[in-house]
Design a protein around this motif. Structure first.
Motif, mmCIF file in Angstrom:
data_model
loop_
_atom_site.group_PDB
_atom_site.id
_atom_site.type_symbol
_atom_site.label_atom_id
_atom_site.label_comp_id
_atom_site.label_asym_id
_atom_site.label_seq_id
_atom_site.Cartn_x
_atom_site.Cartn_y
_atom_site.Cartn_z
ATOM 1 N N GLY A 97 40.713 15.416 26.181
ATOM 2 C CA GLY A 97 39.564 16.002 25.506
ATOM 3 C C GLY A 97 38.430 16.239 26.485
ATOM 4 N N ARG A 98 37.584 17.211 26.188
ATOM 5 C CA ARG A 98 36.429 17.521 27.026
ATOM 6 C C ARG A 98 35.174 17.420 26.179
ATOM 7 N N LEU A 99 34.252 16.550 26.572
ATOM 8 C CA LEU A 99 33.006 16.379 25.832
ATOM 9 C C LEU A 99 32.057 17.524 26.154
ATOM 10 N N THR A 100 31.513 18.140 25.113
ATOM 11 C CA THR A 100 30.558 19.236 25.284
ATOM 12 C C THR A 100 29.396 19.044 24.320
ATOM 13 N N HIS A 101 28.371 19.895 24.464
ATOM 14 C CA HIS A 101 27.198 19.860 23.593
ATOM 15 C C HIS A 101 26.583 18.460 23.561
ATOM 16 N N GLY A 102 26.323 17.928 24.758
ATOM 17 C CA GLY A 102 25.708 16.614 24.839
ATOM 18 C C GLY A 102 26.584 15.506 24.308
ATOM 19 N N ALA A 103 27.885 15.619 24.535
ATOM 20 C CA ALA A 103 28.882 14.621 24.088
ATOM 21 C C ALA A 103 28.990 14.555 22.572
ATOM 22 N N ALA A 104 28.471 15.584 21.891
ATOM 23 C CA ALA A 104 28.560 15.598 20.427
ATOM 24 C C ALA A 104 29.872 16.197 19.943
ATOM 25 N N GLU A 105 30.575 16.881 20.832
ATOM 26 C CA GLU A 105 31.819 17.555 20.448
ATOM 27 C C GLU A 105 32.881 17.296 21.512
ATOM 28 N N ILE A 106 34.109 17.067 21.066
ATOM 29 C CA ILE A 106 35.218 16.914 21.992
ATOM 30 C C ILE A 106 36.173 18.079 21.787
ATOM 31 N N ARG A 107 36.499 18.761 22.889
ATOM 32 C CA ARG A 107 37.335 19.957 22.818
ATOM 33 C C ARG A 107 38.679 19.692 23.483
ATOM 34 N N LEU A 108 39.729 20.113 22.832
ATOM 35 C CA LEU A 108 41.076 19.922 23.351
ATOM 36 C C LEU A 108 41.268 20.717 24.642
ATOM 37 N N GLY A 109 41.862 20.067 25.629
ATOM 38 C CA GLY A 109 42.109 20.722 26.910
ATOM 39 C C GLY A 109 41.711 19.863 28.081
ATOM 40 N N GLY A 110 40.692 19.016 27.867
ATOM 41 C CA GLY A 110 40.221 18.177 28.949
ATOM 42 C C GLY A 110 39.829 19.026 30.147
ATOM 43 N N TYR A 111 40.135 18.501 31.330
ATOM 44 C CA TYR A 111 39.885 19.274 32.543
ATOM 45 C C TYR A 111 41.188 19.788 33.145
ATOM 46 N N PHE A 112 42.264 19.694 32.346
ATOM 47 C CA PHE A 112 43.524 20.305 32.753
ATOM 48 C C PHE A 112 43.455 21.821 32.630
ATOM 49 N N ILE A 113 42.723 22.269 31.605
ATOM 50 C CA ILE A 113 42.657 23.696 31.322
ATOM 51 C C ILE A 113 41.379 23.979 30.546
ATOM 52 N N ASN A 114 40.779 25.131 30.781
ATOM 53 C CA ASN A 114 39.628 25.554 29.998
ATOM 54 C C ASN A 114 40.023 25.621 28.522
ATOM 55 N N PRO A 115 39.276 24.959 27.624
ATOM 56 C CA PRO A 115 39.649 24.979 26.198
ATOM 57 C C PRO A 115 39.816 26.388 25.634
ATOM 58 N N ASN A 116 39.028 27.332 26.126
ATOM 59 C CA ASN A 116 39.181 28.709 25.653
ATOM 60 C C ASN A 116 40.528 29.304 26.080
#
Length: 433
Positions: free
Chosen positions: A169-188
């Motif tokens: 997972g990748r924390l975004t928006h001030g750690a308020a949201e976790i996005r699938l992908g981590g730093y393996f791949i851009n979530p988009n």
């Protein structure tokens, strides 16, 4: 000519075709995985990517030769040839740009990876065309292979998010949201892969191929799409759903899809309006002022031929007092404008136009659905991320597959030696008179 009548006996090629399907699925899975960043070490990552792509290109060629060894004949013709020719012109301009690139080594690396995936796409597509021509009773389908390979990659991330959320997972928006992908791949980018996977699996439902299993496969991929938080990918998926609703022949199916879309709208709205509110959406998370700076400050310095293949500034990053610094433009068309100038931009626009023309002329309905199902998500991704003419990514690979799908066709007019070869290798097939 291709055979039109068969002898009383017909060998069973089912085991061979199952083997080919597994091999092609594994090959494209590894090829797609080579675009992920599995380690923080830059040198190791670059070396692994190059080795994996060259190896999978060799493996695709090996499967191609394996199919030929079973009695297929290497007989092809070109159509819509301006699409691949203009794509070649784009790459040749990239090669020429090494003479003026602000970092020739980096430009060359990007070119090598693009050319490697192009060669891979060429032999990969030829495999399916040969299978369709010589094993039509139980042909291996590109949509099945791409859908299955993408499914296993996406499933890895879904399971990984449960087991190790801090890694996948990748924390975004001030750690308020976790996005699938981590730093393996851009979530988009992962979201784009989810949409391509869903499009390919969807075609299995049209064919009635294991509908329950297909639906079970689609469920975690759809969940993954939501978990990536990719708004551009979600737009691509909704467009594909809308297209399927529009072209569906069954009224019940249209009603079911339309109802499901309406029920999902609240979730869609929640995904679009995140921290930062409507202003973040309207300026495309800061991309609009960044693009404005690129076009007004960066482009005028090198308007005709750009800064060199995949270069957007004299240094490693474009910097402006009015926006953030970045190494890429987050828009594949602006990327071309900056790295190959107006000349390169004109070439890629013409190339895209002839590719779309090839889509419209594709002979089968299912084929057009596949082309559209892959093209829409990678095109939308092209407006906000790496895209089909940007830094090396699997969107480029998908686009190269589409180019060869529209431009390569099996040629049924065989020469006399080819007919003799076919008669010797495939005695169950009688030559047409």
């Amino acid at each position: 000519m291709l055979p039109k009548r068969s002898l009383p006996f017909a060998p069973d090629y089912s085991a061979f075709l199952r083997l080919v399907q597994v091999l092609l699925t594994v090959i494209v899975l590894v090829m797609l995985a080579s675009f992920f960043t599995w380690t923080d070490n830059v040198a190791v990552t670059r070396a692994a990517k190059i080795v994996a792509r060259v190896a999978m290109t060799g493996a695709a060629y090996g499967v191609y030769r394996l199919i030929l060894a079973r009695g297929a004949v290497d007989s092809f013709r070109w159509q819509h040839s301006l699409a691949p020719l203009l794509y070649g012109a784009y790459l040749l301009l990239g090669v020429a740009s090494l003479l003026w690139s602000t970092n020739p080594g980096y430009s060359l690396l990007q070119l090598v990876m693009d050319v490697a995936s192009l060669v891979f796409a060429y032999f990969f597509v030829k495999c399916f065309l040969l299978l369709e021509a010589f094993f039509p009773a139980r042909s291996v389908l590109l949509s099945q292979v791409l859908g299955t390979a993408s499914f296993w990659l996406v499933l890895l991330f879904v399971v990984g998010l449960v087991v190790a959320p801090e890694v996948f997972g990748r924390l975004t928006h001030g750690a308020a949201e976790i996005r699938l992908g981590g730093y393996f791949i851009n979530p988009n980018e992962l979201g784009m892969l989810c949409v391509v996977c869903l499009s390919c699996l969807w075609l299995g439902l049209y064919r009635g191929h294991r509908p329950v299993l297909t639906a079970l496969q689609m469920a975690p991929v759809l969940a993954a799409l939501v978990l990536t938080g990719s708004r551009s990918s979600l737009v691509g998926f909704l467009l594909i759903v809308g297209f399927h609703i529009w072209q569906a022949r069954s009224t019940r199916l249209k009603l079911a899809l339309a109802t499901a879309t309406l029920l999902a709208l609240p979730l869609v709205g929640q995904l679009f309006i995140k921290q930062g509110g409507l202003d973040e959406v309207l300026n495309l998370t800061g991309r609009l002022p960044f693009w404005h700076a690129l076009l007004t400050e960066g482009l005028p310095k090198e308007p005709l031929l750009g800064y060199g293949f995949m270069r957007i500034a004299y240094g490693d990053y474009f910097q402006s007092a009015h926006t953030y610094a970045a190494q890429m433009t987050h828009n594949t068309f602006i990327q071309v404008l900056l790295n190959l100038g107006l000349v390169g931009f004109a070439i890629v626009l013409a190339q895209l136009a002839f590719t779309l023309r090839g889509f419209a002329a594709y002979p089968t309905h299912e084929g057009r659905l596949l082309l559209l199902g892959i093209f829409l998500p990678i095109l939308i991704n092209s407006f906000t991320e790496f895209g089909i003419f940007g830094l090396s990514n699997y969107g480029i690979l998908f686009y190269q597959l589409l180019i060869f799908l529209i431009s390569l066709r099996y040629n049924p007019r065989l020469s006399t030696p080819e007919q003799l070869f076919l008669k010797r290798m495939r005695p169950e097939l009688a030559l047409a008179g």
